[in-house]
Design a protein around this motif. Structure first.
Motif, PDB file in Angstrom:
ATOM      1  N   TYR A 130       1.009  -1.171  -0.072  1.00  0.00           N
ATOM      2  CA  TYR A 130       0.098  -0.280   0.097  1.00  0.00           C
ATOM      3  C   TYR A 130       0.692   1.264  -0.086  1.00  0.00           C
ATOM      4  N   LEU A 131       1.115   1.957  -1.239  1.00  0.00           N
ATOM      5  CA  LEU A 131       1.727   2.990  -1.364  1.00  0.00           C
ATOM      6  C   LEU A 131       1.696   4.244  -0.396  1.00  0.00           C
ATOM      7  N   PRO A 132       0.289   4.685  -0.437  1.00  0.00           N
ATOM      8  CA  PRO A 132      -0.083   5.778   0.555  1.00  0.00           C
ATOM      9  C   PRO A 132       0.549   5.577   1.927  1.00  0.00           C
ATOM     10  N   LEU A 133       0.556   4.449   2.566  1.00  0.00           N
ATOM     11  CA  LEU A 133       1.104   3.958   3.733  1.00  0.00           C
ATOM     12  C   LEU A 133       2.549   4.355   3.985  1.00  0.00           C
ATOM     13  N   PHE A 134       2.961   3.745   3.067  1.00  0.00           N
ATOM     14  CA  PHE A 134       4.307   3.502   2.653  1.00  0.00           C
ATOM     15  C   PHE A 134       4.955   5.159   2.708  1.00  0.00           C
ATOM     16  N   ILE A 135       4.410   5.914   2.077  1.00  0.00           N
ATOM     17  CA  ILE A 135       4.762   7.439   1.901  1.00  0.00           C
ATOM     18  C   ILE A 135       4.610   8.258   3.242  1.00  0.00           C
ATOM     19  N   VAL A 136       3.391   8.029   3.753  1.00  0.00           N
ATOM     20  CA  VAL A 136       3.168   8.532   5.178  1.00  0.00           C
ATOM     21  C   VAL A 136       4.159   8.118   6.162  1.00  0.00           C
ATOM     22  N   GLY A 137       4.276   6.952   6.227  1.00  0.00           N
ATOM     23  CA  GLY A 137       5.254   6.216   7.159  1.00  0.00           C
ATOM     24  C   GLY A 137       6.754   6.619   7.124  1.00  0.00           C
ATOM     25  N   SER A 138       7.174   6.901   5.758  1.00  0.00           N
ATOM     26  CA  SER A 138       8.641   7.217   5.654  1.00  0.00           C
ATOM     27  C   SER A 138       8.629   8.811   6.040  1.00  0.00           C
ATOM     28  N   LEU A 139       7.729   9.380   5.670  1.00  0.00           N
ATOM     29  CA  LEU A 139       7.781  10.996   6.141  1.00  0.00           C
ATOM     30  C   LEU A 139       7.730  11.130   7.370  1.00  0.00           C
ATOM     31  N   LEU A 140       6.823  10.477   8.146  1.00  0.00           N
ATOM     32  CA  LEU A 140       6.685  10.445   9.720  1.00  0.00           C
ATOM     33  C   LEU A 140       7.946   9.974  10.265  1.00  0.00           C
ATOM     34  N   PHE A 141       8.662   8.940   9.860  1.00  0.00           N
ATOM     35  CA  PHE A 141      10.082   8.249  10.213  1.00  0.00           C
ATOM     36  C   PHE A 141      10.848   9.704  10.041  1.00  0.00           C
TER      37      PHE A 141
END
Length: 256
Positions: A130-141
């Protein structure tokens, strides 16, 4: 706290004989090494789901992205290389470490490094779904990484600038941390580290990372409570000492 002065008649304390710089450096570098070993080690026996692989089922829109494991590996290595650099050039340690603390740290970081690396291998079945969660998670990281690093630099600044007029110094040489997130919580560095691992969990959706997040949250909640309690005990407003900000929380703003 400052190290206690030992008398010449006191027996040597063999239970606290390890340099924290050495222990932390080996733990952090070891976490990277074990991650890479687990990720690239060939002929490794097949490990069943959910010990490895992505827990989140595909929604059909994103498809299969097998290269995600390599990006996540870079994030993991970045975190622990940053921590390694901070151990050498930012942190200041005032006590040595005992056997349990020393070897416990190695086991903790090395085992999780190996498990996370193994669970994110494409050939073990890891496919980010799921790309949206990957992007959000990476930014939050990265938000967590920046906040954690800035908070560590703030603590370093407090130690190197004891005469700052904004700080209240006690006989113990401790000061009340101030500025940015320190106005809300006693341990923003712990808060941001939790944010980093929440982001990493959202980006990966791997069981190993979720377990690592839970262990980190539990550990840092305990550490932050102890640190907050120590601050409030030392800065109690008595005998000319500053009163620790009563509305400041330990770890989570306005909550805990």
């Amino acid at each position: 706290m400052a190290s206690e002065t030992k008398s010449s008649e006191s027996p040597p304390q063999v239970s606290a004989c390890f340099s924290p710089v050495l222990v932390s450096s080996v733990a952090y570098l070891g976490s990277i090494v074990f991650y890479l070993l687990a990720f690239y080690l060939r002929e490794f026996p097949k490990v069943p789901f959910p010990a490895v692989g992505c827990l989140l089922a595909s929604d059909g829109d994103f498809g299969e992205w097998t290269s995600a494991g390599y990006v996540l590996m870079a994030l993991w290595c970045f975190h622990y290389m940053r921590r390694f650099v901070e151990v050498l050039f930012v942190h200041e340690y005032k006590r040595r470490m005992g056997y349990v603390e020393c070897f416990g740290a190695q086991i903790y970081y090395w085992v999780f490094g190996f498990w996370v690396g193994l669970s994110l291998r494409p050939d073990m079945g890891y496919i980010n779904t799921y790309l949206p969660l990957f992007i959000v998670g990476s930014l939050l990281f990265f938000v967590g990484e920046v906040g954690n690093g800035v908070s560590h630099l703030q603590l370093r600044s407090l130690r190197s600038n004891k005469n700052n007029h904004l700080l209240c110094q006690t006989k113990s040489q401790h000061v009340v941390p101030r500025g940015l997130m320190f106005e809300l919580v006693s341990c923003p560095h712990y808060l941001f580290e939790i944010i980093s691992w929440i982001g990493f969990s959202l980006a990966t959706w791997a069981l190993s990372v979720v377990v690592f997040l839970a262990a980190s949250v539990l550990t840092l909640c305990i550490y932050s409570y102890q640190k907050h309690k120590a601050y409030r005990t030392e800065f109690d407003g008595a005998e000319g000492r500053e009163l620790y900000p009563p509305n400041r929380k330990a770890l989570i703003p306005f909550v805990f």
